[in-house]
Structures are given as C-alpha cells and as structure tokens.
Write a protein that holds these residues in place. Structure first.
Motif, PDB file in Angstrom:
ATOM      1  N   ASP A 282       0.822  -1.210   0.000  1.00 25.10           N
ATOM      2  CA  ASP A 282       0.000   0.000   0.000  1.00 25.10           C
ATOM      3  C   ASP A 282       0.860   1.265   0.000  1.00 25.10           C
ATOM      4  N   PHE A 283       0.833   1.984  -1.108  1.00 24.54           N
ATOM      5  CA  PHE A 283       1.303   3.374  -1.166  1.00 24.54           C
ATOM      6  C   PHE A 283       0.068   4.136  -1.612  1.00 24.54           C
ATOM      7  N   SER A 284      -0.651   4.784  -0.709  1.00 25.56           N
ATOM      8  CA  SER A 284      -1.888   5.454  -1.132  1.00 25.56           C
ATOM      9  C   SER A 284      -2.034   6.774  -0.380  1.00 25.56           C
ATOM     10  N   LEU A 285      -3.170   6.977   0.218  1.00 29.51           N
ATOM     11  CA  LEU A 285      -3.415   8.183   1.004  1.00 29.51           C
ATOM     12  C   LEU A 285      -3.849   7.729   2.396  1.00 29.51           C
ATOM     13  N   PRO A 286      -3.631   8.570   3.423  1.00 30.97           N
ATOM     14  CA  PRO A 286      -3.979   8.138   4.782  1.00 30.97           C
ATOM     15  C   PRO A 286      -5.407   7.598   4.892  1.00 30.97           C
ATOM     16  N   ASP A 287      -6.359   8.243   4.211  1.00 33.28           N
ATOM     17  CA  ASP A 287      -7.759   7.807   4.328  1.00 33.28           C
ATOM     18  C   ASP A 287      -8.030   6.471   3.644  1.00 33.28           C
TER      19      ASP A 287
ATOM     20  N   GLY B 134       1.324   9.555   7.499  1.00 36.57           N
ATOM     21  CA  GLY B 134       0.280  10.480   7.947  1.00 36.57           C
ATOM     22  C   GLY B 134      -0.990   9.773   8.400  1.00 36.57           C
ATOM     23  N   LEU B 135      -0.871   8.533   8.895  1.00 39.04           N
ATOM     24  CA  LEU B 135      -2.051   7.748   9.283  1.00 39.04           C
ATOM     25  C   LEU B 135      -2.722   8.324  10.536  1.00 39.04           C
TER      26      LEU B 135
ATOM     27  N   GLU C 265      -7.156   6.465  14.285  1.00 34.17           N
ATOM     28  CA  GLU C 265      -8.153   5.415  14.009  1.00 34.17           C
ATOM     29  C   GLU C 265      -7.546   4.318  13.110  1.00 34.17           C
ATOM     30  N   THR C 266      -6.824   4.741  12.079  1.00 31.90           N
ATOM     31  CA  THR C 266      -6.208   3.751  11.183  1.00 31.90           C
ATOM     32  C   THR C 266      -5.122   2.968  11.917  1.00 31.90           C
ATOM     33  N   GLN C 267      -4.376   3.658  12.757  1.00 39.84           N
ATOM     34  CA  GLN C 267      -3.335   2.945  13.518  1.00 39.84           C
ATOM     35  C   GLN C 267      -3.971   1.907  14.454  1.00 39.84           C
ATOM     36  N   ALA C 268      -5.137   2.256  15.005  1.00 38.58           N
ATOM     37  CA  ALA C 268      -5.846   1.294  15.868  1.00 38.58           C
ATOM     38  C   ALA C 268      -6.327   0.103  15.043  1.00 38.58           C
ATOM     39  N   ALA C 269      -6.781   0.369  13.810  1.00 35.36           N
ATOM     40  CA  ALA C 269      -7.239  -0.729  12.939  1.00 35.36           C
ATOM     41  C   ALA C 269      -6.069  -1.658  12.609  1.00 35.36           C
TER      42      ALA C 269
ATOM     43  N   VAL D 235      -3.326  -6.978  13.146  1.00 33.49           N
ATOM     44  CA  VAL D 235      -2.143  -7.841  13.272  1.00 33.49           C
ATOM     45  C   VAL D 235      -2.370  -9.026  14.221  1.00 33.49           C
ATOM     46  N   LYS D 236      -3.560  -9.083  14.821  1.00 40.06           N
ATOM     47  CA  LYS D 236      -3.901 -10.303  15.570  1.00 40.06           C
ATOM     48  C   LYS D 236      -4.176 -11.438  14.584  1.00 40.06           C
ATOM     49  N   GLN D 237      -4.499 -11.085  13.341  1.00 38.25           N
ATOM     50  CA  GLN D 237      -4.867 -12.116  12.349  1.00 38.25           C
ATOM     51  C   GLN D 237      -3.956 -12.181  11.123  1.00 38.25           C
ATOM     52  N   ILE D 238      -3.361 -11.054  10.750  1.00 45.56           N
ATOM     53  CA  ILE D 238      -2.490 -11.073   9.557  1.00 45.56           C
ATOM     54  C   ILE D 238      -1.159 -10.385   9.882  1.00 45.56           C
ATOM     55  N   SER D 239      -0.158 -10.677   9.074  1.00 45.94           N
ATOM     56  CA  SER D 239       1.136 -10.011   9.280  1.00 45.94           C
ATOM     57  C   SER D 239       1.168  -8.719   8.468  1.00 45.94           C
ATOM     58  N   ILE D 240       1.694  -7.672   9.102  1.00 41.37           N
ATOM     59  CA  ILE D 240       1.794  -6.365   8.446  1.00 41.37           C
ATOM     60  C   ILE D 240       3.184  -5.790   8.690  1.00 41.37           C
ATOM     61  N   VAL D 241       3.825  -5.321   7.613  1.00 41.78           N
ATOM     62  CA  VAL D 241       5.038  -4.500   7.761  1.00 41.78           C
ATOM     63  C   VAL D 241       4.579  -3.060   7.592  1.00 41.78           C
ATOM     64  N   TRP D 242       4.917  -2.210   8.528  1.00 44.88           N
ATOM     65  CA  TRP D 242       4.519  -0.798   8.444  1.00 44.88           C
ATOM     66  C   TRP D 242       5.749   0.059   8.735  1.00 44.88           C
ATOM     67  N   ALA D 243       6.121   0.907   7.820  1.00 49.67           N
ATOM     68  CA  ALA D 243       7.292   1.766   8.034  1.00 49.67           C
ATOM     69  C   ALA D 243       7.149   3.039   7.208  1.00 49.67           C
TER      70      ALA D 243
END
Ligand SMILES: NC(=O)C1=CN([C@@H]2O[C@H](COP(=O)(O)OP(=O)(O)OC[C@H]3O[C@@H](n4cnc5c(N)ncnc54)[C@H](OP(=O)(O)O)[C@@H]3O)[C@@H](O)[C@H]2O)C=CC1
Ligand SMILES: O=C(O)C1=N[C@H](C(=O)O)C[C@H](O)C1
Length: 253
Positions: A59-64, A86-87, A90-94, A99-107
């Motif tokens: 994902d390279f998109s927009l914060p929304d 710029g998240l 609310e998005t950070q909480a999502a 990540v309880k169910q899928i793996s995510i790399v966020w940087a």
C-alpha cells in the motif's frame, strides 16, 4: 509510487503482479497497469476491486485509504506492507487490531539507507546527550511540492527514535516563528521544506557548543522505496501474524 512498484515487480522474475488498485473514481481505471507504469503491458488493468487472494499486498496510497486496504487484506488473510504516511489514530488502531490475524510490515520509509541512518541517529543521540553544554537536535526534511503530509513520516520516526534515547520528556517543536524565547535543551525541532520534485531528503543536526554534527540521507529517485517495499513483501511470506517494521525486514532490529 504505485507505478514504480509495478515497474520494478514486472522486471523481477520473483514477482507476478496480479492486481493494481486505485479508488472507484480514478480516471485511469481499466487501463493496463504495465502501460501506466511505462513498462511492458501486463494485462493487469488498474481496478478498484481487490483480488480474492494474493501472496502479499503493498500500500502506497493516502492516509484515508489505508483502512480499506487493511480491511480487504483481513478478509482475504493477505500479508500487507504499508508504506503510506500520515495515518490517523483510528487507522493505527485498525492496524493494531488487524495484526492479531495477519502479518503487516509498516514503516514510514522503505529505504535501506534511511533505516540505517535511523540506527546511526539513535546511536548519535545516545552518545551526545550528556555532552558538556548540551546538544540541540533538529530534523530538516525536504520533499516534492506534491507531498500532502508534513513533517514527513520519516522525520517523525527519526524524532521518536531519538527521543527514546534522551533523558526526561522531549518536546517536539514544529518550525519556529516570532518571539520564541531561547531554545530549551529538551526539544527536537522539525522543519519541512517543500521544493520541486525532491524525492526525499532528511538531515539530522546535532548542534553543540563548539561543534556541529549532521547525518544526511537523500534519495535521487524513488526506486529505493519501491524496491524496499518489494523486499518487505517477499520477507513477510510465512511470517506469523504481527506488526513488523523495516528494521525487522532489513535485519537492523
Ligand atoms: N514508506 C515509504 O518508503 C514511502 C512512503 N510514501 C508515502 O506513500 C504515500 C503515497 O505517495 P505517492 O505515491 O507519492 O502519492 P500519490 O498521491 O502519487 O499516489 C497515491 C495514489 O493513491 C490513490 N488513492 C487515493 N485513494 C485511494 C483508495 N481509496 N484506494 C486506493 N488508492 C487510492 C491516489 O489516487 P488519486 O490520485 O486519484 O488521489 C493516487 O493514485 C504517501 O503517504 C507517501 O508519504 C512515499 C514514498 C516512500
Ligand atoms: O511522500 C514522499 O515522497 C515520501 N514520503 C515518506 C515520508 O513521509 O517519510 C518517505 C519518503 O521520504 C518519501
């Protein structure tokens, strides 16, 4: 960035692009994503629909828009690489829930050189924090005129990592104007410069009484971010559900 990810993935046999996603109203929907990216046609049209399954999404998109990427990946149990900055909280909480169910790399930066500079910046802060007379730390970032968030996600991350090395509470000060009074020692200053087509540059200044040190990392095009995101998409295969960073991907943790 989406175009560069498609172009680099198309040129690398290890990847197969199976979807290129934008929003419902995008005027280029239906056009060949390889053609849009300036490489060979790939018969993958730009679409607003997510595939039922794939090995990883980037994902390279927009914060929304990130919330919908997270929701779609949760539904299909797809590992996700999030590069958007710029998240919202609310998005950070999502993401924290997902990540309880899928793996995510966020940087905030997928670049190897930037992530390595972050490690050096931490080391410098730890070494200089008790220097006689104190150290003033300021972060200057330069980006293209089209960037919609400031300061950059990378600058904020530099500040967070540096603050973790300092003693006591750190004040994060964004720009200065007017009668500011003297600078205090417990602050980190941020300065966001927006100029032309600059693809991203960060300078960390450590100002002391008698000498100044600077760490600077600059890109000359955006492929360092696209190739870093592809490396993360490969690295995340088979990882247990958790939130990962580029430090994990690059072995810098
Ligand atoms: N982590 C990293 O290494 C890097 C991070 N970035 C970050 O990545 C993000 C994107 O940067 P950049 O490519 O320059 O930005 P662009 O604005 O060029 O691209 C963002 C794209 O996302 C599209 N979009 C908008 N809404 C949605 C949606 N709901 N679903 C899918 N797509 C959508 C936009 O469409 P439209 O144009 O119609 O709005 C646009 O095509 C920024 O947050 C930037 O800071 C950038 C470089 C490196
Ligand atoms: O918008 C950009 O261009 C970039 N954004 C990221 C950020 O906000 O840190 C990373 C990179 O510097 C390019």
């Amino acid at each position: 960035m989406g175009r560069r990810v498609v172009a680099l993935a198309t040129a690398d046999e290890a990847f197969q692009v199976i979807a290129a996603i934008d929003h419902q109203q995008h005027p280029l929907l239906g056009q060949d994503s390889g053609g849009l990216a300036g490489c060979d046609l790939n018969e993958v049209p730009l679409s607003a629909d997510w595939p039922a399954e794939c090995d990883a999404a980037i994902d390279f998109s927009l914060p929304d828009a990130v919330g919908s990427a997270v929701a779609n990946c949760l539904e299909s149990k797809t590992p996700l690489v999030i590069a958007t900055t710029g998240l919202s909280d609310e998005t950070q909480a999502a993401i924290a829930e997902a990540v309880k169910q899928i793996s995510i790399v966020w940087a905030p930066s997928m670049s190897l050189a930037v992530n390595l500079t972050m490690k050096l910046a931490e080391q410098a802060a730890a070494a200089l924090k008790n220097v006689p007379g104190g150290v003033d730390i300021e972060i200057i970032e330069r980006h293209h005129r089209y960037k919609v968030d400031a300061p950059s996600g990378t600058a904020l991350k530099f500040g967070e990592l540096i603050a973790d090395q300092l003693d006591g509470e750190t004040k994060h000060v964004h720009g200065r104007e007017g009668e500011t009074g003297q600078r205090s020692l417990n602050e980190i200053g941020y300065h966001a410069v927006r100029v032309g087509d600059n693809t991203g540059e960060h300078t960390i200044v450590y100002g002391m009484l008698g000498e100044t040190m600077e760490l600077r990392v600059a890109s000359s095009n955006r492929d360092c971010y696209a190739s870093g995101a592809l490396a993360a998409a490969r690295w995340i295969q088979g990882r247990p559900p958790a939130l990962y960073s580029m430090f994990d991907v690059l072995g810098l943790s």
